[in-house]
Design a protein around this motif. Sequence first.
Motif, PDB file in Angstrom:
ATOM      1  N   THR A   1       0.840  -1.203   0.000  1.00 28.45           N
ATOM      2  CA  THR A   1       0.000   0.000   0.000  1.00 28.45           C
ATOM      3  C   THR A   1       0.868   1.242   0.000  1.00 28.45           C
ATOM      4  O   THR A   1       0.655   2.174  -0.783  1.00 28.45           O
TER       5      THR A   1
ATOM      6  N   GLY B   1       2.333   2.102  -3.186  1.00 34.36           N
ATOM      7  CA  GLY B   1       1.385   2.509  -4.224  1.00 34.36           C
ATOM      8  C   GLY B   1       1.045   1.406  -5.204  1.00 34.36           C
ATOM      9  O   GLY B   1       0.600   1.665  -6.321  1.00 34.36           O
TER      10      GLY B   1
ATOM     11  N   PHE C   1      -0.680  -1.671  -4.086  1.00 36.01           N
ATOM     12  CA  PHE C   1      -1.844  -2.460  -3.661  1.00 36.01           C
ATOM     13  C   PHE C   1      -3.135  -2.027  -4.346  1.00 36.01           C
ATOM     14  O   PHE C   1      -3.934  -2.861  -4.778  1.00 36.01           O
ATOM     15  N   ASP C   2      -3.349  -0.712  -4.470  1.00 34.17           N
ATOM     16  CA  ASP C   2      -4.606  -0.252  -5.079  1.00 34.17           C
ATOM     17  C   ASP C   2      -4.710  -0.680  -6.537  1.00 34.17           C
ATOM     18  O   ASP C   2      -5.805  -0.909  -7.047  1.00 34.17           O
TER      19      ASP C   2
ATOM     20  N   ALA D   1      -5.725  -4.278  -6.381  1.00 30.72           N
ATOM     21  CA  ALA D   1      -7.108  -4.365  -5.908  1.00 30.72           C
ATOM     22  C   ALA D   1      -8.099  -3.948  -6.982  1.00 30.72           C
ATOM     23  O   ALA D   1      -9.225  -4.428  -7.032  1.00 30.72           O
ATOM     24  N   LYS D   2      -7.678  -3.057  -7.867  1.00 30.30           N
ATOM     25  CA  LYS D   2      -8.552  -2.601  -8.949  1.00 30.30           C
ATOM     26  C   LYS D   2      -8.950  -3.784  -9.828  1.00 30.30           C
ATOM     27  O   LYS D   2     -10.065  -3.847 -10.327  1.00 30.30           O
TER      28      LYS D   2
ATOM     29  N   THR E   1      -8.910  -9.167  -3.038  1.00 33.58           N
ATOM     30  CA  THR E   1      -7.960  -8.573  -2.087  1.00 33.58           C
ATOM     31  C   THR E   1      -8.698  -7.940  -0.916  1.00 33.58           C
ATOM     32  O   THR E   1      -8.120  -7.676   0.115  1.00 33.58           O
ATOM     33  N   PHE E   2      -9.994  -7.679  -1.095  1.00 28.37           N
ATOM     34  CA  PHE E   2     -10.769  -6.969  -0.076  1.00 28.37           C
ATOM     35  C   PHE E   2     -11.164  -7.896   1.077  1.00 28.37           C
ATOM     36  O   PHE E   2     -11.116  -7.520   2.238  1.00 28.37           O
TER      37      PHE E   2
ATOM     38  N   ASN F   1      -5.057  -2.763   4.305  1.00 32.79           N
ATOM     39  CA  ASN F   1      -5.060  -1.656   3.343  1.00 32.79           C
ATOM     40  C   ASN F   1      -5.985  -0.525   3.782  1.00 32.79           C
ATOM     41  O   ASN F   1      -5.677   0.656   3.624  1.00 32.79           O
ATOM     42  N   SER F   2      -7.123  -0.899   4.379  1.00 29.88           N
ATOM     43  CA  SER F   2      -8.094   0.126   4.774  1.00 29.88           C
ATOM     44  C   SER F   2      -7.615   0.934   5.982  1.00 29.88           C
ATOM     45  O   SER F   2      -8.158   1.989   6.277  1.00 29.88           O
TER      46      SER F   2
ATOM     47  N   SER G   1      -4.096   3.040   4.175  1.00 23.85           N
ATOM     48  CA  SER G   1      -4.353   4.065   3.153  1.00 23.85           C
ATOM     49  C   SER G   1      -4.861   5.395   3.737  1.00 23.85           C
ATOM     50  O   SER G   1      -4.334   6.452   3.357  1.00 23.85           O
ATOM     51  N   PRO G   2      -5.820   5.417   4.675  1.00 21.54           N
ATOM     52  CA  PRO G   2      -6.181   6.727   5.240  1.00 21.54           C
ATOM     53  C   PRO G   2      -5.071   7.318   6.101  1.00 21.54           C
ATOM     54  O   PRO G   2      -4.920   8.539   6.161  1.00 21.54           O
TER      55      PRO G   2
ATOM     56  N   MET H   1      -1.967   7.210   5.454  1.00 20.41           N
ATOM     57  CA  MET H   1      -1.088   7.903   4.511  1.00 20.41           C
ATOM     58  C   MET H   1      -1.740   9.182   3.996  1.00 20.41           C
ATOM     59  O   MET H   1      -1.142  10.248   3.958  1.00 20.41           O
ATOM     60  N   GLU H   2      -3.017   9.027   3.592  1.00 19.35           N
ATOM     61  CA  GLU H   2      -3.733  10.141   2.957  1.00 19.35           C
ATOM     62  C   GLU H   2      -3.811  11.367   3.859  1.00 19.35           C
ATOM     63  O   GLU H   2      -3.666  12.497   3.404  1.00 19.35           O
TER      64      GLU H   2
ATOM     65  N   LYS I   1     -10.096  12.428  -1.826  1.00 17.42           N
ATOM     66  CA  LYS I   1      -9.850  12.471  -0.379  1.00 17.42           C
ATOM     67  C   LYS I   1     -11.069  13.029   0.355  1.00 17.42           C
ATOM     68  O   LYS I   1     -11.471  12.511   1.395  1.00 17.42           O
TER      69      LYS I   1
ATOM     70  N   PRO J   1      -9.490   7.193   0.395  1.00 16.05           N
ATOM     71  CA  PRO J   1      -8.082   7.553   0.237  1.00 16.05           C
ATOM     72  C   PRO J   1      -7.532   6.995  -1.081  1.00 16.05           C
ATOM     73  O   PRO J   1      -8.012   5.967  -1.565  1.00 16.05           O
TER      74      PRO J   1
ATOM     75  N   GLU K   1      -4.818   5.440  -1.924  1.00 20.63           N
ATOM     76  CA  GLU K   1      -4.202   4.105  -1.950  1.00 20.63           C
ATOM     77  C   GLU K   1      -5.166   3.011  -1.488  1.00 20.63           C
ATOM     78  O   GLU K   1      -4.777   1.865  -1.342  1.00 20.63           O
ATOM     79  N   TYR K   2      -6.424   3.377  -1.239  1.00 20.31           N
ATOM     80  CA  TYR K   2      -7.398   2.389  -0.810  1.00 20.31           C
ATOM     81  C   TYR K   2      -7.739   1.481  -1.987  1.00 20.31           C
ATOM     82  O   TYR K   2      -7.976   1.960  -3.091  1.00 20.31           O
ATOM     83  N   GLY K   3      -7.759   0.193  -1.724  1.00 17.82           N
ATOM     84  CA  GLY K   3      -7.982  -0.784  -2.798  1.00 17.82           C
ATOM     85  C   GLY K   3      -9.446  -1.039  -3.081  1.00 17.82           C
ATOM     86  O   GLY K   3      -9.926  -2.135  -2.860  1.00 17.82           O
ATOM     87  N   GLY K   4     -10.142  -0.027  -3.513  1.00 15.84           N
ATOM     88  CA  GLY K   4     -11.550  -0.204  -3.864  1.00 15.84           C
ATOM     89  C   GLY K   4     -11.721  -0.217  -5.371  1.00 15.84           C
ATOM     90  O   GLY K   4     -10.772  -0.005  -6.113  1.00 15.84           O
ATOM     91  N   GLN K   5     -12.933  -0.467  -5.809  1.00 13.84           N
ATOM     92  CA  GLN K   5     -13.209  -0.430  -7.250  1.00 13.84           C
ATOM     93  C   GLN K   5     -14.235   0.647  -7.536  1.00 13.84           C
ATOM     94  O   GLN K   5     -15.178   0.828  -6.772  1.00 13.84           O
TER      95      GLN K   5
END
Lengths: 145, 341
Positions: free
Chosen positions: A72, A75, A77-78, A81-82, A88-89, A97-98, A101-102, A104-105, B146, B151, B153-157
């Motif tokens: 993550t 840069g 992992f996302d 996950a896409k 991956t979820f 990751n959840s 990621s915040p 970092m953000e 954001k 975020p 880098e969050y692994g969502g779709q």
Amino acid sequence: MKISNSEYKKMTARASKPSDRMLGGLRAFLIGGAICAFGQGLSDAFLSAGLSTESADLLVMLTLIVLTSVLTAAGVFDKLAKVAGAGTFVPVTGFANSVVSPAMEFSSEGRVLGTAAQMFRIAGPVLVYGSAAAVVYGFFYWLFR
Amino acid sequence: MAKRIGSDVICLPNAPVVRGAAAVGTSMEAKGPLGAELDHVFRDAKVGAETWEQAESRLQSEAVRLAIRNAGTTHDAVQLLLGGDLLNQCMATSFSARDLHLPLAGLYGACSTMALSLALAALLTECGAVQTAVACTSSHFCAAEKQFRMPLEYGGQRPPTAQWTATASGAAVVCADGRGPRIEAALFGRVEDYGVRDSANMGAAMAPAAASTIATFLRDTNTQPRDYDMILTGDLGSVGSRLLEELLEKEHGVRLGGVHADCGLMLYDGKAQDVHAGGSGCGCSAAVVCGYILRRLREGTLRRVLFVGTGALLSGVSPLQGETVPGVAHAVLLTNGEGQA
């Protein structure tokens, strides 16, 4: 003639291309399965190194969490996950990751009110209701054991 | 003097002039079909700043500086900055106005803000309150994600109906007179709500407002779509564009034909770039209009463009409280100025 909200809802559904569920399901199955197989491999390795089942399980989880956190932060992992989606979820990778990621953000808002305060904005509900469910389960377990 | 015709259209007989304009973006926008139309391209989304929010401010300051330069005027001649963005409390605009040190009227119209700021700039210059005004807006993909979504880098779709917030800004210098494209009419749209609850389908949320604004403009001015070279919405994306055409035909009996274009479908290459239903954000229509459209009007390849900026009105909390996502669309009639005496 004004179109009703329910009619507009139907028009919207027709105009909106849905996600490809077959392809998404297949990708999630393959990548999620690969992650689980990797975890099983780790578990076997830890067991053959002489660790107890309990310690091996814990170490598998820790390894996956650390790996996800590193990916993550890098840069990567996302992007995985896409493609993988629920692959991956659902495993512990999604949880790690959840949290990362915040963290970092929101580092731009400072270590306390940014990183630390926002870290659980996605995972928070899982922790709250996970803990609550554990308490309920524990209560009934205590009652009927 | 401005004159109201029909129910909602405001005619501007003196037709204020867009003396100059500028559009800026990043390498992502430069890879799109309109990349060559950008006045400045930043290498990456950081724009050399510490935070995404600062980066957006820099985009906007740069667009305003370049627009003033392109207009052949000076910073001191600008009497009012009309600007807005998507960030909470419009901070990208506030910080860029601080750096530029210009009188500011901050605006919020979600992604319709470019049309809103152009309309207000035209009205204020037409009535003589301001000699030179700058209309500008910006958006930033990372700052918007954001604030409104997850975020980075969050692994969502993202669902196929989602749109990609442009990391771009556009600014236009509007004057009472001079040479250049003109703003001949404006319409402030009514907020329309057809009960859309999916905040990942902004095109569907905004299409009813766009349909209402376009139909009202055509009715009040007694014109047909074929009277325009282009009816440009920004930014409905592919889903909203299809719904707009259906709504206009079913509700108002208007066929857009080949004159409809959408900024969200112009800024990026839908096939090569991963933008799902198209571009969005205040910066998307700002970059398309301040870059491509105004240049074509100046050259005369386009003569009459009805620019309809569309905005989805939601906050970080409104969808969570079960509210629907209403839309608003403001229109400005941009011409090459030849119809003017």
